[in-house]
Design a protein around this motif. Structure first.
Motif, short mmCIF file in Angstrom:
data_model
loop_
_atom_site.label_atom_id
_atom_site.label_comp_id
_atom_site.label_asym_id
_atom_site.label_seq_id
_atom_site.Cartn_x
_atom_site.Cartn_y
_atom_site.Cartn_z
N CYS A 30 6.84 3.06 -1.97
CA CYS A 30 6.68 1.16 -2.61
C CYS A 30 7.68 0.58 -2.02
O CYS A 30 7.34 -0.48 -1.24
CB CYS A 30 6.56 1.62 -3.58
N GLU A 169 5.97 2.50 -13.50
CA GLU A 169 6.21 2.95 -12.27
C GLU A 169 6.84 4.66 -13.18
O GLU A 169 6.51 5.90 -12.58
CB GLU A 169 6.09 2.62 -11.18
N LEU A 366 -4.97 -0.47 3.14
CA LEU A 366 -4.34 -1.10 2.13
C LEU A 366 -5.64 -1.39 1.15
O LEU A 366 -5.79 -2.06 0.14
CB LEU A 366 -4.12 -2.11 3.04
N PHE A 368 -6.03 0.21 -1.75
CA PHE A 368 -5.36 0.37 -2.68
C PHE A 368 -5.01 -0.45 -3.83
O PHE A 368 -4.60 -1.00 -4.62
CB PHE A 368 -4.55 1.73 -2.60
N PHE A 369 -4.63 -1.57 -2.55
CA PHE A 369 -4.29 -2.77 -3.34
C PHE A 369 -4.93 -3.74 -4.33
O PHE A 369 -6.52 -4.12 -3.27
CB PHE A 369 -3.19 -3.61 -2.23
N GLU A 370 -5.51 -5.03 -5.02
CA GLU A 370 -5.99 -5.21 -5.83
C GLU A 370 -5.07 -5.78 -5.93
O GLU A 370 -4.29 -6.70 -6.14
CB GLU A 370 -6.37 -4.44 -7.37
N SER A 378 -0.44 -2.56 -6.68
CA SER A 378 -1.37 -1.12 -6.34
C SER A 378 -1.09 0.13 -8.44
O SER A 378 -0.03 -0.88 -9.03
CB SER A 378 -0.83 0.04 -5.34
N LYS A 382 -5.43 4.55 -8.38
CA LYS A 382 -6.47 3.96 -6.49
C LYS A 382 -5.27 4.64 -5.76
O LYS A 382 -5.59 4.76 -4.75
CB LYS A 382 -6.48 3.04 -7.21
N SER A 383 -3.58 3.22 -6.27
CA SER A 383 -3.01 4.22 -5.47
C SER A 383 -2.08 5.39 -5.22
O SER A 383 -1.71 6.12 -5.92
CB SER A 383 -2.24 3.12 -5.36
N PHE A 385 0.71 5.45 -4.86
CA PHE A 385 2.69 4.74 -4.60
C PHE A 385 2.19 4.99 -5.86
O PHE A 385 3.98 4.66 -6.65
CB PHE A 385 2.48 4.15 -3.71
#
Length: 396
Positions: A30, A169, A366, A368-370, A378, A382-383, A385
């Protein structure tokens, strides 16, 4: 690579020898992404406003002061001594690149005293000593909530603002009792602090400068809501950049330039090479005319505003991809002037809408980015990270 992975010590640039494990700094991905999307260039003035523990600062320092060339390009000659040994001689004249690159400045700030001391230790260990002493990097212990703290510095081209947050996180990963202290009031208090930090960062930014605002929080209050408050305060002076789309277009354009023979079909008919060249032809015409617009070729790619952006930007990084909506205004003008211009623009529209969309569909880059209202996030489901929210802001 396999040989390097198995060595146990390394000779540093000052001829001292140290165990390689002590020279490796393990980064949270990240941190790398937040610093990467700031898109730092040589000679820029950059502020890492909430920098501890230092991983992001190392990435930024490498972008500003690091090598322009691969180490492989510094090999002068290789002599085979016997079947098991070789001698490699390197050209050392560019190893201390930052000694001659004195225009760039990296200001690394951390307000919390204990975290600041840790930050100093990390940077002193992992950055070359003569860079630390050069005056091109400042490690400071200022309060980001007090704008006057930074009065000694001129305004910055780029600011990385990875704000203190509720750290969802880490709570998710640790699964510790810290989760019991989580509350809506803490989130809202965090949001107020984050907004004040972003507000001050915006004041410290040059016009057309960029801020990356990032958190490892899930809450809307700490993410989009902070951006929304900034927009309400500064209105038209805030431009939100879709950095994921920007990255897709940059990579797509690079791929088009590197390989014109991309096989795309329409009605089972393969596009010929010349059709694809038209997408990137505008860059050639701009460079040939020293940045001046060539009106005869204006229709071959994008609208005038996009061309003006290209001529004011490093051409090697120019974003020349076509957006269907941004072409509408130019398409209307070109219809009045010359129907052939419209046909050329339509061709570019088609190339973009089909090639670019298929490119995005086929790649996992990319994914995994929403998208959120203003940035991207992310999420752990899905991610690889974990939790990361990023918003890219330009001052206009």
């Amino acid at each position: 690579m396999s040989e390097l992975a198995n060595i146990t010590d390394i000779i540093k640039y000052d001829d001292s020898i140290e165990q390689i494990d002590k020279l490796i700094y393990y980064l949270n991905p990240c941190s790398v992404l937040s610093a990467y999307f700031l898109n730092v260039q040589k000679n820029e003035k950059v502020l890492d406003m909430c920098a501890s523990p230092g991983g992001k600062s190392i990435v930024l320092a490498n972008k500003i002061f690091g090598f322009d060339t691969s180490p492989l390009n510094r090999i002068k000659n290789i002599n085979i001594k016997n079947n098991s040994n070789i001698e490699i001689k390197l050209s050392l004249d560019v190893l201390n690149y930052y000694k001659i690159n004195k225009a760039g400045l990296l200001v690394v700030n951390e307000f919390n005293k204990n975290r600041y001391l840790r930050l100093k230790d990390v940077l002193h260990k992992y950055l070359p000593t003569d860079l630390i002493k050069s005056g091109n990097i400042h490690i400071i212990n200022y309060n980001g909530l007090k704008l006057n703290s930074f009065v000694r510095y001129e305004k910055f081209h780029k600011i990385l603002l990875d704000v203190p947050c509720s750290s969802d996180e880490h709570l998710i990963k640790k699964k510790s009792s810290d989760i019991n202290r989580w509350s809506v009031n803490i989130i809202k208090n965090n949001s107020n602090v984050q907004f004040e930090l972003l507000l001050n960062a915006f004041h410290l930014l040059l016009t057309k400068g960029i801020i990356i605002y990032s958190t490892c929080a899930l809450s809307y209050h700490e993410n989009d809501n902070v951006i929304e408050r900034l927009i309400k305060k500064f209105n038209k002076h805030v431009n939100i950049i879709d950095f994921v789309q920007e990255e897709y277009e940059k990579i797509y354009t690079h791929a088009m330039q590197q390989n014109y023979n991309i096989n795309m079909t329409k009605n089972n008919e393969q596009f010929i090479q010349n059709d694809i060249i038209n997408v990137t032809e505008c860059k050639y015409h701009i460079s040939q005319n020293n940045g001046e617009l060539n009106k005869n070729n204006l229709s071959k790619c994008v609208n005038k505003e996009k061309y003006e952006y290209v001529t004011n930007t490093n051409l090697s990084n120019a974003n020349l991809s076509v957006d269907k909506n941004t072409n509408n205004s130019y398409k209307q003008k070109s219809t009045q002037n010359n129907s052939s211009h419209t046909r050329s623009t339509d061709k570019c529209d088609f190339l973009h809408s089909n090639h670019f969309k298929k490119f995005k569909e086929k790649t996992n880059f990319l994914k995994f980015f929403e998208k959120t209202k203003y940035g991207y996030i992310s999420l752990p489901d899905k991610s690889p990270f974990g939790v990361l929210y990023i918003c890219k802001i330009q001052k206009v």
